[in-house]
Enzyme design. Structure first.
Site, PDB file in Angstrom:
ATOM      1  N   ASP A 118       0.810  -1.115   0.048  1.00  0.00           N
ATOM      2  CA  ASP A 118       0.109   0.100  -0.009  1.00  0.00           C
ATOM      3  C   ASP A 118       0.827   1.246  -0.083  1.00  0.00           C
ATOM      4  O   ASP A 118       2.197   1.121  -0.374  1.00  0.00           O
ATOM      5  CB  ASP A 118      -0.757  -0.017   1.384  1.00  0.00           C
ATOM      6  CG  ASP A 118      -2.239   0.598   0.804  1.00  0.00           C
ATOM      7  OD1 ASP A 118      -2.155   1.795   0.518  1.00  0.00           O
ATOM      8  OD2 ASP A 118      -3.378  -0.047   1.140  1.00  0.00           O
ATOM      9  N   HIS A 140       2.084   2.120  -3.212  1.00  0.00           N
ATOM     10  CA  HIS A 140       1.062   2.825  -3.674  1.00  0.00           C
ATOM     11  C   HIS A 140       1.504   4.496  -3.963  1.00  0.00           C
ATOM     12  O   HIS A 140       0.873   5.339  -4.157  1.00  0.00           O
ATOM     13  CB  HIS A 140      -0.425   2.901  -3.251  1.00  0.00           C
ATOM     14  CG  HIS A 140      -1.103   1.503  -3.191  1.00  0.00           C
ATOM     15  ND1 HIS A 140      -2.149   1.303  -2.713  1.00  0.00           N
ATOM     16  CD2 HIS A 140      -0.812   0.747  -3.841  1.00  0.00           C
ATOM     17  CE1 HIS A 140      -2.632   0.166  -3.120  1.00  0.00           C
ATOM     18  NE2 HIS A 140      -1.653  -0.625  -3.975  1.00  0.00           N
TER      19      HIS A 140
END
Ligand code: NAG
Ligand code: NAG
Ligand code: NAG
Ligand code: NAG
Length: 439
Positions: free
Chosen positions: A238, A261
């Site tokens: 993430d 991310h």
């Protein structure tokens, strides 16, 4: 900001101490290094075989360390210490050091009651506290990620009781905390969280989790100020760094991010909440095959202000969305209703960005119809679509954003104007622009 850097740097006499500790093959409690009392968890009864629950011993040692000014809690290299969810709480005597040279692993996975805890290792109400060393911290997150049914899944059977994975290391309500040089891996959820902290120094960390591990943000900031994240390598499933409401004066330098991310501010303003984030600087970041590079995301319907951010001198390697500003963020399964309020976004400088995009987008800016983005500066950005291609495919797109563009040769559907025009009907330009109160 500078002065707090200096005060941290002065405390690098910690380094000298580490060398001293290394030279001592075993340090019994009561031994002193540079006048600091050392408490070795092994000498106090910890087993360190990777299976035995060493939680009680760690708590007992912490109680001694906590009341001894400048004490060192020492986790030696030869052990693998299993801990259940634990709180290392203050207030304590100042200037404590938790030195981790060995490995700390999470004792249990789901089904053990651990899911009733929001976090695995919590450090709270501390001042001038450091966690340093060349050791490892392993949250054994794979046991959580592979739960057949996880809390966010919709299609769990009627008898399944999903357990929410806990966060890894969490610092709460603390000031002048330092976390340095550790290898932190496989947290069930966020790896390192700072919540309500003032003065955070995270340096030389390696944070690792598989690219498909859910919600394994590297460093998560919420309501924290004066934060330095320097020289870290973060590869997770993430965000490398996520910055939530209430955070300001955050400097991120020399970070290597990916997979993951990217660096995110937000999401802000969910459920009509008010959000304030300002003073974010990202310098010399390298993004490698991340889904995003630098991203600001806000929900419709929120209020407050995200402003004063610089994202500069950074490189992209096959990043899907190198730069994103999105005031229409919505991750609910049904489309979010359009609303007229938004967390305002202004004074954002994006400059000196090079490299490649794995999509056809270089910069995507989508601002609210009702609260346009102001003073967005785009300068010296050259992002190609692939290693052998020119700039012709990586696009800039902008919607309802105002500001300045210079030295950009990528194709544009992005006409930043210095000020919102009077006649759009979207904003009441007769009123002077007001910075939201309290942000
Ligand atoms: C925050 O920490 C301080 C000590 O550093 C303590 O006195 C205070 O009660 C803590 N606040 C909360 C909300 O726990
Ligand atoms: C919201 O507004 C956008 C742009 O004005 C429009 O394309 C979209 O259909 C609207 N969505 C809803 C749910 O009304
Ligand atoms: C961009 O790079 C140039 C040349 O290295 C430098 O002079 C300039 O200050 C940089 N811009 C920003 C906003 O850091
Ligand atoms: C324009 O941007 C490119 C790519 O970032 C940079 O290499 C070049 O030095 C810039 N030119 C000027 C005049 O700043």
């Amino acid at each position: 900001m500078r002065s707090s850097v200096m005060s941290f740097v002065k405390r690098s006499d910690v380094f000298f101490m580490l060398v001293m500790l290394f030279l001592m093959s075993c340090s019994a409690s009561g031994s002193f290094v540079n006048g600091r009392q050392v408490f070795n968890v092994m000498m106090e009864g910890a087993v360190g075989d990777g299976r035995t629950d060493d939680g009680e011993v760690f708590q007992r040692v912490w109680a001694m360390v906590c009341r001894t000014p400048s004490a060192i809690m020492y986790v030696p290299a030869e052990g693998r210490f299993s801990l259940p969810p634990s709180v290392f709480g203050g207030p304590c005597a100042p200037n404590l050091l938790l030195q981790v040279e060995g490995t700390i692993v999470a004792l249990e996975g789901p089904g053990s009651g651990t899911g009733h805890y929001k976090s695995w290792l919590v450090f709270r109400n501390l001042r001038d506290f450091s966690v340093v060393g060349n050791g490892r911290i392993n949250g054994k997150g794979n046991r959580w990620w592979s739960q057949v049914c996880r809390p966010s899944m919709k299609n769990c059977g009627p008898n399944s009781r999903p357990e929410e994975p806990p966060n890894g290391l969490v610092f709460q309500n603390s000031s002048n905390v330092r976390v340095s040089n550790l290898r932190i891996r496989d947290s069930p959820k966020f790896h390192l969280t700072f919540s309500n902290c003032d003065g955070v120094y995270a340096t030389g960390l390696h944070i690792t989790a598989p690219r498909d591990s859910p919600n394994t943000d590297g460093i998560h900031l919420t309501n924290s100020r004066n934060v330095f994240i320097l020289n870290c390598k973060i590869r997770t499933g993430d965000d490398c760094v996520s910055i939530q409401s209430g955070s300001n004066r955050v400097l991120i330098e020399d970070i290597m991010c990916g997979p993951g991310h990217g660096i995110s501010v937000g999401s802000l303003g969910e459920s009509k909440s008010r959000a304030c984030v300002w003073g974010i600087r990202v310098e010399r970041a390298i993004f490698d095959r991340t889904t995003n590079g630098f991203r600001i995301k806000t929900w419709q319907g929120g209020s407050g202000h995200a402003h004063g951010m610089r994202f500069v001198n950074s490189r992209m390697n096959r990043v899907h969305n190198p730069v994103v500003i999105d005031q229409y963020y919505c991750d609910s399964p049904t489309p979010c209703a359009n609303q007229t309020s938004a967390v305002a976004i202004s004074e954002i400088i994006i400059a000196n960005i090079t490299g490649t995009s794995s999509s056809n987008s270089a910069v995507r800016i989508k601002c609210s119809d009702h609260v346009p983005c102001r003073n967005i500066v785009l300068q010296n950005i050259a992002v190609r679509t692939g290693p052998d291609q020119d700039l012709s495919n990586a696009h800039f797109s902008c919607w309802n954003a105002y500001g300045f563009i210079s030295n950009i040769t990528n194709p544009m559907s992005c006409a930043l104007l210095p000020q919102p025009p009077l006649d759009t009907g979207l904003v009441d330009s007769s009123k002077p622009y007001q910075i939201p109160q309290g942000c």
